[in-house]
Scaffold this motif. Structure first.
Motif: not given
Length: 440
Positions: A296-305, A336-338, A342-343
């Motif tokens: 699976e691919l995990w992505a961090v998205h900008d919440a505004a755009t 950012l971690i989850a 880790a990002f």
């Protein structure tokens, strides 16, 4: 008369002070000295230096234990305002009442305190978090339970208390609610939901309450999966973040199908967690790729755009988690971690910590501005890692390498103003909060 103890050791090792807090008095005003705005200033009496330094725990080498501050009798939850350096916690007083207190994390000095109150669920500590709107920030507590005779649904409420972080000004908001509420404070306001499609919004500045039913969620056209297992996840600056069985969107804003990461199925996005400025989502690789069946691919998205800031692939878990790991952001917003993810958002890089067979042994729980994340191997989740479970580990973003710490090392639950805040429970079942400054 119950007493809570706050012990303070000043930086430099010159004079050790201990602060003894008197929470209930015999006669007089049980709320303490009140101000017109509803907050009360802290009262403290210095005692002899022989009280000694704070309790010394085994901690990561990035912190020193020869000075710091200590609070005894804190709530399990704490909240931090990084802009002011204040940490808020709750303490219990007589009659199952609770009071919000603050401490300056840089110095250990007590800040403002709120008036004591009795929540709808008086047997358990209210929940505690930080919420912001614009340039205003609040500590918010909430408790769910029955009021009055409890014979009708209207007698069951979610009671929220909002405190301005700068001065302790407080306002109470009570929202009638039936069923266990899900409360999120990641956006510019508070979202209460039923973990499904119905939600209520609370403006922390005005206290205004507005309901939003499932029919007003602005479902994207041509998305049948959006109306399946629909859930309100929280609020972004532009509107509610909503997800379905697959695909997600911001009400009145962007749609996940239009911002899908390259090489993924555009209709496969699932929200797993969010911060005030980010959405963490998992995606299925394109069906024709070799890794589609296993990763699976995990992505961090900008919440505004909705823009993808960075992403990383991980093996699919053998058993799907019942609850996804919560995203944790460093105070600066650079890291950012989850869970085992880790990002480095500034460098636009990510890592998935797993072995060659795809098993994730590492759970990250805390991340600091110096690029160090703390967690534990073989811990079920971040909460267990912070409670002393598993094998403590530090991960350095500069090298993406992990280092095992002392087996009995405690991990910081948070860090601000260069001070790590550690928690432990003594034999009398009292929670201790200890602030240790970073070395150097």
């Amino acid at each position: 008369m119950r007493q809570k103890i706050v012990r303070l050791t000043l930086v430099g090792g010159v004079v050790f002070l201990a602060l003894l807090l008197l929470l209930a008095t015999c006669g007089g005003d049980p709320e303490g000295k009140k101000k017109d705005d509803g907050a009360a200033t802290a009262t403290a009496k210095p005692v002899l230096p022989s009280a000694g330094p704070v309790t010394r725990l085994t901690v990561p080498p990035q912190y020193t234990t020869d000075r710091g501050w200590e609070i005894i009798g804190s709530s399990p939850d704490v909240a931090v305002s990084h802009s002011t350096g204040l940490l808020a916690y709750l303490e219990r007083s007589e009659g199952n009442r609770y009071r919000l207190r603050t401490v300056d994390t840089a110095t250990g000095e007590l800040g403002w305190r709120g008036r004591a109150w009795r929540p709808p669920d008086p047997l358990h500590y209210p929940k505690l978090a930080t919420v912001a709107k614009g340039d205003r920030q609040y500590f918010v507590t909430w408790s769910y339970g029955k009021v009055g005779d409890g014979l009708s649904p209207e007698d069951t409420v979610l009671a929220l208390d909002l405190y301005d972080v700068t001065n302790g000004n407080r306002q109470r908001v009570e929202v009638p609610w039936s069923g266990a509420p899900k409360v999120t404070t990641t956006g510019p306001g508070i979202v209460i939901s039923d973990a499904k499609a119905n939600s209520t919004l609370v403006d922390p500045v005005t206290g205004e309450v507005s309901e939003l039913g499932a029919e007003k969620l602005g479902y994207p056209k041509g998305c049948p999966a959006c109306k399946q297992l629909t859930e309100v996840h929280g609020r972004t600056a532009d509107g509610l973040l909503v997800g379905g069985a697959r695909e997600f969107w911001v009400r009145g804003g962007w749609f996940s199908r239009n911002v899908a990461p390259k090489g993924t199925e555009k209709d496969s996005g699932v929200v797993t967690s969010m911060t005030p400025d980010h959405v963490l989502a998992k995606w299925q690789p394109a069906k024709k790729t070799k890794r589609a069946a296993t990763h699976e691919l995990w992505a961090v998205h900008d919440a505004a755009t909705g823009e993808v800031l960075t992403s990383v692939e991980c093996h699919k878990p053998a058993i799907k988690p019942g609850r996804y790991p919560q995203a944790v952001l460093s105070p600066s917003g650079d890291y950012l971690i989850a869970g085992n993810l880790a990002f480095d958002l500034a460098a636009k890089q990510g890592r998935c910590f797993e072995d060659e067979g795809g098993t994730a042994h590492l759970t990250l729980a805390t991340v600091t501005d110096d690029g160090i994340a703390y967690g534990a191997e073989n811990a079920r989740d971040a909460s267990e890692a912070l409670s002393g479970g598993g094998l403590p580990v530090a991960m350095d973003f500069a090298t993406w390498s992990t280092e095992r710490l002392s087996r009995n090392a405690r991990l910081p639950g948070t860090e601000t103003t260069g001070v790590g805040v550690f928690r432990w429970t003594d034999r009398q079942d009292r929670t201790h909060l200890i602030g240790y400054p970073r070395t150097g």
